[in-house]
Design an enzyme around this catalytic site. Sequence first.
Site, mmCIF file in Angstrom:
data_model
loop_
_atom_site.group_PDB
_atom_site.id
_atom_site.type_symbol
_atom_site.label_atom_id
_atom_site.label_comp_id
_atom_site.label_asym_id
_atom_site.label_seq_id
_atom_site.Cartn_x
_atom_site.Cartn_y
_atom_site.Cartn_z
ATOM 1 N N CYS A 52 13.106 10.618 7.718
ATOM 2 C CA CYS A 52 13.029 10.039 9.067
ATOM 3 C C CYS A 52 14.345 10.206 9.815
ATOM 4 O O CYS A 52 14.362 10.364 11.025
ATOM 5 C CB CYS A 52 12.635 8.578 8.998
ATOM 6 S SG CYS A 52 13.560 7.663 7.785
ATOM 7 N N GLU B 120 10.003 0.707 10.683
ATOM 8 C CA GLU B 120 10.995 1.774 10.529
ATOM 9 C C GLU B 120 10.241 3.062 10.812
ATOM 10 O O GLU B 120 9.382 3.465 10.036
ATOM 11 C CB GLU B 120 11.578 1.730 9.112
ATOM 12 C CG GLU B 120 12.909 2.415 9.013
ATOM 13 C CD GLU B 120 12.773 3.858 8.601
ATOM 14 O OE1 GLU B 120 12.700 4.711 9.522
ATOM 15 O OE2 GLU B 120 12.736 4.134 7.403
ATOM 16 N N GLU C 147 9.454 14.932 16.452
ATOM 17 C CA GLU C 147 9.842 14.906 15.036
ATOM 18 C C GLU C 147 8.978 15.912 14.277
ATOM 19 O O GLU C 147 7.761 15.739 14.174
ATOM 20 C CB GLU C 147 9.601 13.489 14.484
ATOM 21 C CG GLU C 147 10.014 13.329 13.050
ATOM 22 C CD GLU C 147 9.772 11.915 12.525
ATOM 23 O OE1 GLU C 147 8.707 11.343 12.793
ATOM 24 O OE2 GLU C 147 10.664 11.391 11.837
ATOM 25 N N LYS D 7 0.852 -1.201 0.000
ATOM 26 C CA LYS D 7 0.000 0.000 0.000
ATOM 27 C C LYS D 7 0.878 1.237 0.000
ATOM 28 O O LYS D 7 1.578 1.519 0.976
ATOM 29 C CB LYS D 7 -0.891 0.037 1.242
ATOM 30 C CG LYS D 7 -1.765 1.287 1.243
ATOM 31 C CD LYS D 7 -2.355 1.566 2.603
ATOM 32 C CE LYS D 7 -2.156 2.990 3.075
ATOM 33 N NZ LYS D 7 -2.260 4.049 2.093
HETATM 34 P P1 NDP Z 1 1.707 7.665 8.797
HETATM 35 O O1 NDP Z 1 2.550 6.877 9.696
HETATM 36 O O2 NDP Z 1 0.324 7.962 9.185
HETATM 37 O O3 NDP Z 1 1.619 6.951 7.360
HETATM 38 C C1 NDP Z 1 2.562 6.065 6.819
HETATM 39 C C2 NDP Z 1 1.846 4.978 6.025
HETATM 40 O O4 NDP Z 1 1.020 4.204 6.887
HETATM 41 C C3 NDP Z 1 0.904 5.497 4.956
HETATM 42 O O5 NDP Z 1 0.866 4.608 3.884
HETATM 43 C C4 NDP Z 1 -0.412 5.519 5.683
HETATM 44 O O6 NDP Z 1 -1.511 5.503 4.793
HETATM 45 C C5 NDP Z 1 -0.333 4.239 6.470
HETATM 46 N N1 NDP Z 1 -1.156 4.186 7.656
HETATM 47 C C6 NDP Z 1 -1.572 5.226 8.449
HETATM 48 N N2 NDP Z 1 -2.306 4.761 9.475
HETATM 49 C C7 NDP Z 1 -2.364 3.419 9.336
HETATM 50 C C8 NDP Z 1 -2.975 2.373 10.089
HETATM 51 N N3 NDP Z 1 -3.658 2.642 11.193
HETATM 52 N N4 NDP Z 1 -2.830 1.111 9.670
HETATM 53 C C9 NDP Z 1 -2.120 0.829 8.576
HETATM 54 N N5 NDP Z 1 -1.534 1.772 7.813
HETATM 55 C C10 NDP Z 1 -1.644 3.049 8.194
HETATM 56 O O7 NDP Z 1 2.432 8.972 8.481
HETATM 57 P P2 NDP Z 1 1.763 10.307 7.938
HETATM 58 O O8 NDP Z 1 1.821 10.239 6.501
HETATM 59 O O9 NDP Z 1 0.419 10.570 8.517
HETATM 60 O O10 NDP Z 1 2.742 11.374 8.547
HETATM 61 C C11 NDP Z 1 2.559 11.811 9.892
HETATM 62 C C12 NDP Z 1 3.879 12.005 10.565
HETATM 63 O O11 NDP Z 1 4.562 10.772 10.594
HETATM 64 C C13 NDP Z 1 4.833 12.943 9.856
HETATM 65 O O12 NDP Z 1 4.634 14.257 10.214
HETATM 66 C C14 NDP Z 1 6.150 12.430 10.330
HETATM 67 O O13 NDP Z 1 6.454 12.992 11.562
HETATM 68 C C15 NDP Z 1 5.943 10.962 10.482
HETATM 69 N N6 NDP Z 1 6.432 10.179 9.354
HETATM 70 C C16 NDP Z 1 7.590 9.510 9.503
HETATM 71 C C17 NDP Z 1 8.095 8.790 8.464
HETATM 72 C C18 NDP Z 1 9.366 8.054 8.591
HETATM 73 O O14 NDP Z 1 9.911 7.604 7.609
HETATM 74 N N7 NDP Z 1 9.880 7.880 9.777
HETATM 75 C C19 NDP Z 1 7.439 8.721 7.171
HETATM 76 C C20 NDP Z 1 6.182 9.420 7.124
HETATM 77 C C21 NDP Z 1 5.730 10.117 8.188
HETATM 78 P P3 NDP Z 1 -2.121 6.895 4.249
HETATM 79 O O15 NDP Z 1 -1.019 7.554 3.483
HETATM 80 O O16 NDP Z 1 -3.237 6.441 3.397
HETATM 81 O O17 NDP Z 1 -2.537 7.704 5.435
#
Ligand code: NDP
Length: 813
Positions: free
Chosen positions: A300, A266, A397, A191
């Site tokens: 990240c 991660e 973060e 996904k």
């Molecule tokens: P999320 O952790 O919400 O999203 C990452 C992925 O997980 C996306 O594909 C998202 O889908 C999916 N997802 C979200 N909730 C669920 C769930 N309950 N069950 C299964 N899959 C899920 O990150 P965000 O995009 O909302 O970003 C929010 C914050 O997270 C950022 O501000 C940042 O601080 C942090 N972040 C950290 C990352 C890293 O690499 N460490 C990467 C991205 C974000 P969908 O996109 O459809 O919501």
Amino acid sequence: MSVMDIFETMEYGPAPESATPGLDWIKEHQPFGLFINNQWAKPASGQYLDTINPSTGKPLAQVAAANSADVEVAVSAARDAFELWGKTPGHVRARYLYAIARHIQKHSRLLAVLESLDNGKTIRETRDLDIPLVARHFYYHAGWAQLMASELPGYEPVGVVGQIIPWNFPLLMMAWKIAPALAMGNTVVLKPARYTPLTALKFAEICQEVGLPPGVVNILTGEASQVGEALVRHPDVNKIAFTGSTDVGRGIRRATAGSGKKLSLELGGKSPFIVFDDADLDSVVEGVVDAIWFNQGQVCCAGSRLLVQENIADRLIEKLRNRMEKLRIGDALDKAVDIGAIVSAVQLQEIQRLVNQGVEEGAVMWQPSWACPTEGFYFPPTLFTNVSPATTIAQVEIFGPVLVSMTFRTPAEAVALANNTRYGLAASVWSDNINLALDVAPKLKAGTVWVNCTNMFDASSGFGGYRESGYGREGGKEGLYEYVRPSWETQRIDQPASPSNGHTPVGTPSIATETDEQHENGHAAFSSTTLPPIDRTPKLFIKGKQERPDSGYSRDVYDPQHRVIGQIGEGNRKDIRNAVEAAHAASGWANSTTHNRAQILYYIAENLAIREDEFIRRIVQQTGRSYKDAAAEVQTSLSRLFTCAAWADKYEGTVHRPPLRGVVLAMKEAIGVIGIACPDEQPLLGFISLVAPAIAMGNTIVIIPSEQAPLSATDCYQVFETSDIPAGVVNIVTGDRDALAQVLSDHDDVDAIWYFGTAEGSQRVEMASAGNMKRTWVNYGHSRNWLVPIQGEGEEFLREATQVKNIWVPYGE
Ligand code: NDP
């Protein structure tokens, strides 16, 4: 204007990359379907979602909104495909991965343009970094597919893998997930993030082009609540690989607890960027640009906390402000910009909110004098000074182009400040004194440390976190183990590890009926009826001493005929707390030489051997097994101690040679404090098999012996007392295994939990460990035959007792 003027002012014009190939490709395909079984399918819901171009804020494409019905179809396609793909020879899988790498290179320009359009990241980065790294990842893993049979004997693919990726490196994160999964023979349902699905869909087309068997890769676009959660909960998914925020990662840990799904996470970070006063400050400034303004800070492992030695702080901050003033921000497709757009309006608001909070909390904010474009989602590079380490902006973060700076005086203070975070993803150390840099690097609690460089990535060098930055590695050989499991696990005849009724431990090797054989061995026939029960002073073993339990209670221990044969102390929450404190205080054990640790393990074996007969009789007494059988258990325990002593100075790191001038030192480090709950089968061997690898690798432990047959472990108190093992390295708390394991799992100062008990207990441990994202290793109620080396002392144990830190050391002028 002269060339010199242009050089001074850097006021050159735009250099746009054409969006046309990307937009044409979108027009041809949209609305995009779901990619299942190598075909495009309409979503069950009939719904589509818009994706936005962050550089303009305008809609870009329409993609399908999958729901749980589509997840069903995709998982079943992946399951069917696994039947064949899982058995496909490594060489054949290698050819497919190689072909994918080739096709990524063939389509590299289109992929780069699509990524910039969809994410807002600059074309310079997508073209020169993301896409080449994606290709490299598939080439590298084509090699591991080829070598799997010879290099990972005894392992097999896990099956169907659900993969969930974020929006910050859409194609790269997809490659990090799909390449190792396919190389090891798994099939996947992936996904992409809601905001950035397009390059994954182009990748789907590449899978078709190379003729990948249908169902091996399935891609479902849609929302987290519809697709992500359904994947996580799907019973036929064998593993979840997730990259994203720590909060969602924690939720996934809880949702999968007890399901037996493998899990790699991660998660977020707040990585320190440490500058010592002898560093080359001009290089440092460029390093900071790469650390925090690369990908708009939406990384990240972004170096978002600048820690500067006090005597050079003013000089560095001034240089940094001058450089920030010259950074260029704008449309991602402009080859002349340094900073692109933030991925979405929501993310932009979140950055602004945290920046406002930083100002309110008293930090001093600085931004360049120029203004951002008004159309699209832009945020200027931002620097905070006068930041106190406990404030929100120093701890949370921000995931945007925001740098917070703090100062330190001594290396020790730098390390303390750097480690003052719940995260542990990466760190960067800047000093021209390599001795200093390499002294500091191992002290930093982070999965990657860059020396005089930052944000370097390569497929050969595993990437992943310590602490709340998650667990598991992506890349390197260590990353492969996330996608395999020992073959013996699938071959075992399942038996519950702990019976809920009687007192006879099960899962033990067949119990011989041999009073005769006891005679053969020259031992007097032993019967617990002929001897009075041995009275024990029921104590715990904490900080190298025998301690009375806090509760003041003890509990009886029974033999299989339900006769009392001794007592143990009834440990409670407070005892666990004391034991964890003692284990922490003994953390210097990780720095003792490996030779020293090996010597101590041999010494434990020596002292145990002296009392061999006593230990055999104790096993017989507790389990009713034959003398011969018990003798085999004691002998194997001695051998196990020897094995772990042997590995103590041989389970070493690797030196990687990524394509750069330099090396990456992949060091296997202790995890820290491990809480261990022992199995009931083979009470001595189960205990020793867990103690020995954990301490051999430098961890300190709090261990709960078998609940049914704890006396073999309590008999070890004297063995430990006489074996030169430093106080606090091994702490033993007896009592109700599951209740004590729960306390350990809830404890924020425990770094990992190993649990060998019931299926329900395993679930509780996984669930509770989500609190501080402890690493867990549980048996889901399945027993092991601890006598068999592959089950009782395999490399698995050493891997579970260590985590890999990659230290990047570039060289040359
Ligand atoms: P999320 O952790 O919400 O999203 C990452 C992925 O997980 C996306 O594909 C998202 O889908 C999916 N997802 C979200 N909730 C669920 C769930 N309950 N069950 C299964 N899959 C899920 O990150 P965000 O995009 O909302 O970003 C929010 C914050 O997270 C950022 O501000 C940042 O601080 C942090 N972040 C950290 C990352 C890293 O690499 N460490 C990467 C991205 C974000 P969908 O996109 O459809 O919501």
